[in-house]
Scaffold this motif. Structure first.
Motif, short mmCIF file in Angstrom:
data_model
loop_
_atom_site.label_atom_id
_atom_site.label_comp_id
_atom_site.label_asym_id
_atom_site.label_seq_id
_atom_site.Cartn_x
_atom_site.Cartn_y
_atom_site.Cartn_z
N THR A 174 59.40 -6.17 55.26
CA THR A 174 60.44 -5.69 56.17
C THR A 174 61.61 -5.13 55.39
OG1 THR A 174 59.82 -7.39 57.78
CG2 THR A 174 61.97 -6.34 58.08
N GLN A 175 62.14 -4.03 55.84
CA GLN A 175 63.29 -3.39 55.21
C GLN A 175 64.42 -4.39 55.01
OE1 GLN A 175 65.46 -0.34 57.53
NE2 GLN A 175 64.95 1.08 55.87
N GLY A 176 64.96 -4.44 53.79
CA GLY A 176 66.04 -5.37 53.47
C GLY A 176 65.59 -6.71 52.96
N GLN A 177 64.31 -7.02 53.07
CA GLN A 177 63.76 -8.29 52.61
C GLN A 177 63.80 -8.36 51.08
OE1 GLN A 177 59.75 -8.81 54.04
NE2 GLN A 177 59.22 -10.33 52.49
N ASP A 178 63.97 -9.57 50.55
CA ASP A 178 64.01 -9.79 49.10
C ASP A 178 62.69 -9.37 48.47
OD1 ASP A 178 64.35 -10.72 46.52
OD2 ASP A 178 65.13 -12.69 47.11
N ALA A 179 62.76 -8.44 47.50
CA ALA A 179 61.55 -7.92 46.85
C ALA A 179 61.44 -8.34 45.39
CB ALA A 179 61.51 -6.40 46.93
N GLY A 180 62.50 -8.95 44.84
CA GLY A 180 62.45 -9.36 43.44
C GLY A 180 63.82 -9.38 42.80
N PHE A 181 63.81 -9.39 41.47
CA PHE A 181 65.06 -9.52 40.71
C PHE A 181 64.84 -8.95 39.31
CE2 PHE A 181 68.67 -11.58 38.69
CZ PHE A 181 69.58 -11.75 39.73
N ILE A 182 65.87 -8.34 38.73
CA ILE A 182 65.80 -7.87 37.34
C ILE A 182 66.99 -8.48 36.60
CG2 ILE A 182 65.43 -5.90 35.84
CD1 ILE A 182 65.09 -4.15 38.28
N LYS A 183 66.72 -9.13 35.48
CA LYS A 183 67.77 -9.88 34.80
C LYS A 183 68.48 -9.05 33.73
CE LYS A 183 65.56 -14.29 35.79
NZ LYS A 183 65.02 -15.54 35.28
N PHE A 184 69.82 -8.96 33.88
CA PHE A 184 70.72 -8.44 32.86
C PHE A 184 70.59 -6.94 32.57
CE2 PHE A 184 69.99 -12.97 31.80
CZ PHE A 184 71.22 -13.43 32.22
N GLY A 185 70.97 -6.11 33.51
CA GLY A 185 71.08 -4.66 33.29
C GLY A 185 69.77 -3.94 33.48
N SER A 186 69.72 -2.94 34.35
CA SER A 186 68.44 -2.36 34.69
C SER A 186 68.59 -1.12 35.55
CB SER A 186 67.60 -3.40 35.43
OG SER A 186 68.38 -4.03 36.42
N ARG A 187 67.44 -0.64 36.08
CA ARG A 187 67.43 0.58 36.89
C ARG A 187 66.25 0.49 37.85
NH1 ARG A 187 66.45 6.44 33.94
NH2 ARG A 187 65.06 7.32 35.51
N VAL A 188 66.42 1.13 39.01
CA VAL A 188 65.33 1.25 39.97
C VAL A 188 65.16 2.72 40.33
CG1 VAL A 188 64.59 0.76 42.34
CG2 VAL A 188 65.54 -1.08 40.94
N ASP A 189 63.91 3.20 40.25
CA ASP A 189 63.58 4.56 40.66
C ASP A 189 62.85 4.52 41.99
OD1 ASP A 189 64.59 5.50 38.29
OD2 ASP A 189 62.64 5.86 37.35
N LEU A 190 63.33 5.29 42.96
CA LEU A 190 62.62 5.49 44.21
C LEU A 190 61.78 6.75 44.10
CD1 LEU A 190 65.40 4.64 46.80
CD2 LEU A 190 63.15 3.56 46.73
#
Length: 221
Positions: A174-190
């Motif tokens: 579901t949109q907005g649901q917790d999908a994970g975590f990245i520790k200490f500085g990062s990037r997400v590409d859509l």
């Protein structure tokens, strides 16, 4: 509220901070040094707590919008060839997270997970052009009612050493649901369809599960 991925680190940091404060209180005679140690211990604890914060953001799913999966700044909006899954050009929107941002990853849309894969790799700075293909990362693809298949990548940065990804193939999310975590500085590409309408600009700050990244373009428009 704090993210579950930070529980062990928070507890460990708390006990270290308390130990440093007690040791300095009883065994350090120089007042300036004692106060300095205590302040550093408290500052370090506060930094760890703020990094793992997990603000609650209720979302009413919107099938015609892609929401930001993370907090951060838009650093790239470009058409790229995606070789891993789509094997075609996609619209890539990249969001950089500094260590001060909330690092929770949230699902940008509702749908079914069709692909989820972890890739070990390097730890180039997150804004490096090759970080999308050479850094430690996960690739997740989901099928959505309006946009068809969309994807996102969690990409480790120079400081990150662990990506947490909850997406499992076949799972309904579901949109907005917790999908994970990245520790200490990062990037997400859509990775979005070419015909969607991008709603953000370069250097714009976005908020996970709140800011609209792209909107569905009706076929007759």
């Amino acid at each position: 509220m704090f993210h579950r991925e930070g529980q062990k680190i928070i507890i460990t940091t708390f006990f270290i901070a308390v130990a440093l404060i007690l040791v300095s209180h009883f065994y350090v005679d120089l007042e300036w040094l004692r106060i300095g140690i205590q302040l550093l211990a408290l500052i370090f604890l506060i930094l760890v707590l703020q990094f793992f914060r997990n603000p609650k953001r209720p979302v009413t799913p919107r099938f015609d919008e892609i929401l930001a999966p993370v907090d951060g700044k838009v650093v790239a909006i470009e058409e790229v060839y995606e070789p891993e899954y789509f094997k075609e050009n996609r619209r890539q929107v990249s969001i950089f997270m500094s260590p001060l941002n909330v690092h929770v990853t949230r699902y940008a849309a509702s749908g079914t997970i069709t692909y989820s894969k972890y890739h070990p790799g390097k730890y180039l700075v997150a804004w490096h052009p090759k970080s999308s293909t050479e850094n430690e990362r996960t690739t997740v693809i989901m099928h959505t009612p309006k946009f068809g298949e969309i994807g996102y990548r969690q990409i480790a940065g120079a400081l990150a050493r662990r990506i947490v990804n909850y997406a499992e193939e076949g799972e309904q999310v579901t949109q907005g649901q917790d999908a994970g975590f990245i520790k200490f500085g990062s990037r997400v590409d859509l990775l979005l369809p070419l015909d969607c309408d991008i709603a953000v600009a370069i250097n714009q700050k976005v908020v996970g599960a709140k800011t609209c990244i792209a909107a569905f373009r009706k076929k007759d428009e």
